[in-house]
Design a protein around this motif. Structure first.
Motif, PDB file in Angstrom:
ATOM      1  N   MET A  70      82.583  17.595  40.925  1.00 20.32           N
ATOM      2  CA  MET A  70      80.952  18.585  41.506  1.00 20.32           C
ATOM      3  C   MET A  70      80.223  17.482  41.458  1.00 20.32           C
ATOM      4  O   MET A  70      80.033  16.998  40.648  1.00 20.32           O
ATOM      5  CB  MET A  70      81.086  19.582  40.342  1.00 20.32           C
ATOM      6  N   ASP A  71      79.301  17.753  42.173  1.00 22.90           N
ATOM      7  CA  ASP A  71      78.347  16.799  43.030  1.00 22.90           C
ATOM      8  C   ASP A  71      77.305  17.109  42.079  1.00 22.90           C
ATOM      9  O   ASP A  71      76.910  18.676  42.039  1.00 22.90           O
ATOM     10  CB  ASP A  71      78.265  17.353  43.956  1.00 22.90           C
ATOM     11  N   ALA A  72      76.247  16.267  41.541  1.00 25.16           N
ATOM     12  CA  ALA A  72      75.436  16.271  40.221  1.00 25.16           C
ATOM     13  C   ALA A  72      74.092  16.613  40.928  1.00 25.16           C
ATOM     14  O   ALA A  72      72.989  17.838  41.163  1.00 25.16           O
ATOM     15  CB  ALA A  72      75.652  15.495  39.489  1.00 25.16           C
ATOM     16  N   THR A  73      74.256  16.442  42.335  1.00 23.31           N
ATOM     17  CA  THR A  73      73.112  17.071  43.231  1.00 23.31           C
ATOM     18  C   THR A  73      72.403  18.622  44.081  1.00 23.31           C
ATOM     19  O   THR A  73      71.445  18.811  43.581  1.00 23.31           O
ATOM     20  CB  THR A  73      72.677  15.795  44.858  1.00 23.31           C
ATOM     21  N   PHE A  74      73.968  18.914  43.526  1.00 21.34           N
ATOM     22  CA  PHE A  74      74.462  20.176  43.910  1.00 21.34           C
ATOM     23  C   PHE A  74      73.536  20.906  42.494  1.00 21.34           C
ATOM     24  O   PHE A  74      72.368  21.728  42.563  1.00 21.34           O
ATOM     25  CB  PHE A  74      75.851  21.206  43.950  1.00 21.34           C
ATOM     26  N   ILE A  75      73.891  20.753  41.374  1.00 22.66           N
ATOM     27  CA  ILE A  75      72.836  20.822  40.723  1.00 22.66           C
ATOM     28  C   ILE A  75      71.603  20.625  39.917  1.00 22.66           C
ATOM     29  O   ILE A  75      70.830  21.703  39.398  1.00 22.66           O
ATOM     30  CB  ILE A  75      73.780  20.538  39.562  1.00 22.66           C
ATOM     31  N   GLN A  76      71.421  19.806  40.323  1.00 20.54           N
ATOM     32  CA  GLN A  76      70.317  19.368  40.397  1.00 20.54           C
ATOM     33  C   GLN A  76      68.984  20.335  40.824  1.00 20.54           C
ATOM     34  O   GLN A  76      67.953  20.674  40.850  1.00 20.54           O
ATOM     35  CB  GLN A  76      69.813  17.959  40.430  1.00 20.54           C
ATOM     36  N   SER A  77      69.326  19.893  42.925  1.00 21.53           N
ATOM     37  CA  SER A  77      68.681  21.085  43.520  1.00 21.53           C
ATOM     38  C   SER A  77      68.414  22.467  43.311  1.00 21.53           C
ATOM     39  O   SER A  77      67.169  23.021  43.109  1.00 21.53           O
ATOM     40  CB  SER A  77      69.692  20.098  45.024  1.00 21.53           C
ATOM     41  N   THR A  78      69.923  22.676  42.797  1.00 22.83           N
ATOM     42  CA  THR A  78      69.441  24.584  41.938  1.00 22.83           C
ATOM     43  C   THR A  78      68.793  24.507  40.812  1.00 22.83           C
ATOM     44  O   THR A  78      67.889  25.584  40.614  1.00 22.83           O
ATOM     45  CB  THR A  78      71.051  24.371  41.840  1.00 22.83           C
ATOM     46  N   LEU A  79      68.507  23.379  40.265  1.00 20.27           N
ATOM     47  CA  LEU A  79      67.655  23.853  38.814  1.00 20.27           C
ATOM     48  C   LEU A  79      66.317  23.684  38.982  1.00 20.27           C
ATOM     49  O   LEU A  79      65.405  23.535  37.904  1.00 20.27           O
ATOM     50  CB  LEU A  79      68.245  22.310  37.786  1.00 20.27           C
ATOM     51  N   ALA A  80      65.809  23.014  39.954  1.00 19.41           N
ATOM     52  CA  ALA A  80      64.266  23.705  40.499  1.00 19.41           C
ATOM     53  C   ALA A  80      64.126  24.665  40.253  1.00 19.41           C
ATOM     54  O   ALA A  80      62.732  24.515  40.336  1.00 19.41           O
ATOM     55  CB  ALA A  80      64.143  22.818  41.912  1.00 19.41           C
ATOM     56  N   ASP A  81      64.466  25.383  40.517  1.00 16.52           N
ATOM     57  CA  ASP A  81      64.081  26.878  40.461  1.00 16.52           C
ATOM     58  C   ASP A  81      64.115  27.581  38.993  1.00 16.52           C
ATOM     59  O   ASP A  81      65.134  27.349  38.466  1.00 16.52           O
ATOM     60  CB  ASP A  81      64.896  28.324  41.445  1.00 16.52           C
ATOM     61  N   ASN A  82      62.740  27.554  38.700  1.00 18.31           N
ATOM     62  CA  ASN A  82      62.624  27.852  36.573  1.00 18.31           C
ATOM     63  C   ASN A  82      63.586  29.320  36.849  1.00 18.31           C
ATOM     64  O   ASN A  82      64.487  29.021  35.787  1.00 18.31           O
ATOM     65  CB  ASN A  82      61.552  28.043  37.066  1.00 18.31           C
ATOM     66  N   ASN A  83      63.935  30.142  37.455  1.00 14.11           N
ATOM     67  CA  ASN A  83      64.398  31.045  36.641  1.00 14.11           C
ATOM     68  C   ASN A  83      66.603  30.852  37.028  1.00 14.11           C
ATOM     69  O   ASN A  83      67.140  31.276  36.149  1.00 14.11           O
ATOM     70  CB  ASN A  83      64.867  31.846  38.188  1.00 14.11           C
ATOM     71  N   ASN A  84      67.020  29.645  38.027  1.00 12.42           N
ATOM     72  CA  ASN A  84      68.120  29.188  37.892  1.00 12.42           C
ATOM     73  C   ASN A  84      68.253  28.291  36.444  1.00 12.42           C
ATOM     74  O   ASN A  84      69.524  28.465  35.819  1.00 12.42           O
ATOM     75  CB  ASN A  84      68.629  28.406  39.143  1.00 12.42           C
TER      76      ASN A  84
END
Length: 91
Positions: free
Chosen positions: A1-15
């Protein structure tokens, strides 16, 4: 899994909040997760779906604890064990 997906998704506080809660409480039921965070169940579904699609969070079906509800499967979430360390590092 690409860590960039997780990193970009975690930019949203609810996520971030949902993922952190699932990480800290594996096998948490969808309704319990929604109640604990104060979100509607539909919002939990919306937040978790990209994580589930990318195998970051695993969505499992389990039988309800009560006999009356046993025919209706409940959804429980846990962080993919293969992704756990990556997620901890990003949080």
């Amino acid at each position: 899994m690409d860590a960039t997906f997780i990193q970009s998704t975690l930019a949203d506080n609810n996520n971030k909040l949902v993922l952190k809660t699932v990480l800290n409480q594996p096998y948490i039921e969808r309704k319990e997760l929604a109640d604990q965070l104060g979100f509607p169940v539909e919002q939990i579904d919306e937040i978790c779906q990209p994580f589930v699609d990318n195998m970051v969070v695993l969505e499992l079906a389990s039988q309800a604890a009560h006999n009356i509800e046993s025919r209706v499967p409940r959804k429980v979430y846990l962080v993919n064990p293969e992704m756990e360390q990556t997620i901890k590092d990003l949080l």
